[in-house]
Design a protein around this motif. Structure first.
Motif, short mmCIF file in Angstrom:
data_model
loop_
_atom_site.label_atom_id
_atom_site.label_comp_id
_atom_site.label_asym_id
_atom_site.label_seq_id
_atom_site.Cartn_x
_atom_site.Cartn_y
_atom_site.Cartn_z
N GLN A 42 51.82 28.59 43.43
CA GLN A 42 52.80 27.57 44.01
C GLN A 42 54.04 27.83 43.41
N ALA A 43 54.46 28.65 42.72
CA ALA A 43 55.72 29.02 42.04
C ALA A 43 56.13 30.34 42.95
N GLY A 44 55.39 30.87 43.90
CA GLY A 44 55.94 31.99 44.76
C GLY A 44 55.60 33.25 44.36
N TRP A 45 54.88 33.39 43.32
CA TRP A 45 54.35 34.84 42.71
C TRP A 45 53.47 35.44 43.54
N LEU A 46 53.40 36.85 43.56
CA LEU A 46 52.25 37.40 44.03
C LEU A 46 51.39 37.88 42.84
N VAL A 47 50.24 37.49 43.15
CA VAL A 47 48.95 37.72 42.10
C VAL A 47 48.23 39.07 42.11
N ALA A 48 48.28 39.94 41.36
CA ALA A 48 47.39 41.00 41.37
C ALA A 48 46.43 41.16 40.14
N VAL A 49 45.30 41.72 40.29
CA VAL A 49 44.23 41.87 39.27
C VAL A 49 44.25 43.41 39.05
N ALA A 50 44.26 43.86 37.88
CA ALA A 50 43.78 45.15 37.53
C ALA A 50 42.86 45.08 36.49
N THR A 51 41.57 45.53 36.83
CA THR A 51 40.40 45.44 35.90
C THR A 51 39.60 46.57 35.79
N ASN A 52 39.35 47.00 34.54
CA ASN A 52 38.31 48.12 34.46
C ASN A 52 36.89 47.55 34.27
N GLN A 53 36.14 48.23 35.07
CA GLN A 53 34.81 47.66 35.51
C GLN A 53 33.72 48.96 35.37
N SER A 54 33.67 49.36 34.14
CA SER A 54 32.90 50.47 33.79
C SER A 54 31.27 50.08 33.95
N GLY A 55 31.02 48.99 34.26
CA GLY A 55 29.78 48.48 34.31
C GLY A 55 29.15 49.08 35.58
N ILE A 56 29.90 49.39 36.52
CA ILE A 56 29.57 50.14 37.78
C ILE A 56 28.96 51.56 37.42
N ARG A 57 29.89 52.15 36.92
CA ARG A 57 29.47 53.61 36.32
C ARG A 57 28.28 53.57 35.34
N ALA A 68 31.08 40.19 45.13
CA ALA A 68 30.44 38.89 45.21
C ALA A 68 31.16 38.34 44.19
N MET A 69 31.51 38.65 42.79
CA MET A 69 32.17 38.01 41.92
C MET A 69 33.56 37.71 42.13
N HIS A 70 34.32 38.61 42.76
CA HIS A 70 35.55 38.46 43.45
C HIS A 70 35.66 37.44 44.63
N GLN A 71 34.50 37.49 45.24
CA GLN A 71 34.54 36.27 46.28
C GLN A 71 34.42 35.13 45.63
N LYS A 72 33.66 34.96 44.69
CA LYS A 72 33.41 33.68 43.66
C LYS A 72 34.77 33.27 43.39
N LEU A 73 35.79 34.15 42.70
CA LEU A 73 36.89 33.69 42.24
C LEU A 73 37.74 33.32 43.56
N GLN A 74 38.11 33.88 44.45
CA GLN A 74 38.67 33.79 45.65
C GLN A 74 38.31 32.37 46.15
N GLY A 75 36.93 32.08 46.21
CA GLY A 75 36.38 30.78 46.70
C GLY A 75 36.96 29.68 45.84
N LEU A 76 36.72 29.92 44.57
CA LEU A 76 37.36 28.81 43.76
C LEU A 76 38.84 28.59 43.84
N TRP A 86 45.65 40.63 45.62
CA TRP A 86 45.00 41.97 45.58
C TRP A 86 44.55 42.00 44.31
N ILE A 87 43.18 42.71 44.26
CA ILE A 87 42.35 43.01 43.16
C ILE A 87 42.08 44.59 43.45
N ASN A 88 42.35 45.11 42.02
CA ASN A 88 42.15 46.61 41.90
C ASN A 88 41.41 46.86 40.96
N PHE A 89 40.36 47.56 40.95
CA PHE A 89 39.42 47.94 39.85
C PHE A 89 38.98 49.41 39.64
N SER A 90 38.80 49.77 38.55
CA SER A 90 38.49 50.98 38.14
C SER A 90 36.99 51.14 37.57
#
Length: 179
Positions: A42-57, A68-76, A86-90
């Motif tokens: 609402q304040a006009g910011w671009l919001v990006a996420v940078a998240t380590n997701q070693s659970g995949i590896r 699906a987790m990120h779709q839940k976030l975006q749905g809320l 934008w969501i960026n993950f490692s």
């Protein structure tokens, strides 16, 4: 100039677990975090996420489950007319020595490339020492939250955190930033 904020995910936007967040059901927002992102948008910011997701590896979940987790976030967020831009993950572990896993700056570089702007001087909110390190390495303004692993980070790195603002959670940090 466009304002961009970078948020860590686990422990900042959603509750964290030492056993990893492995499913959309386990993915639960930290109280106030959805409201905080809505306020940023609402304040006009671009919001990006940078998240380590070693659970995949590590084989705890796959990319489809992470999506699906990120779709839940975006749905809320969509329920309140907002979104993460934008969501960026490692997906890697520390031993992989990859430039995209925090505290390396690869994910932040990708965010700069995505939006065509510098993150220099922009805020980054996280709960771990790696979040604080990567923010400093990119010339960003780090903010630490006590939620997630924030209390542990304070206990272990208190002296090294001098000058970094500390807030109870994402909502408190965002309210201070927007004040």
């Amino acid at each position: 100039m466009q304002k961009v904020i970078v948020l860590d995910r686990d422990g900042v936007i959603n509750e964290d677990s030492d056993a990893f967040i492995k499913s959309p059901d386990e993915w639960q927002p930290v109280p106030g975090s959805i409201e905080a992102i809505v306020k940023l948008k609402q304040a006009g910011w671009l919001v990006a996420v940078a998240t380590n997701q070693s659970g995949i590896r590590r084989g705890y979940y796959d990319r489809a489950t992470l999506s699906a987790m990120h779709q839940k976030l975006q749905g809320l967020l969509a329920e309140q007319g907002a979104k993460v831009d934008w969501i960026n993950f490692s997906p890697y572990v520390g031993d992989d020595a990859t430039p995209c896993r925090k505290p390396s700056t690869g994910m932040l570089q990708a965010i700069e490339n995505r939006f065509g702007i510098s993150l220099q001087g922009m805020p980054m909110i996280g709960d771990t020492w790696a979040d604080m390190q990567v923010a400093k390495a990119k010339g960003m303004r780090p903010f630490l939250v006590r939620s997630g692993k924030g209390e542990r980070t304070l206990a272990k790195h208190g002296d090294e955190l001098a000058g970094i603002p500390v807030y109870d959670n994402l909502l408190a940090a965002v309210e201070a930033l927007l004040a």
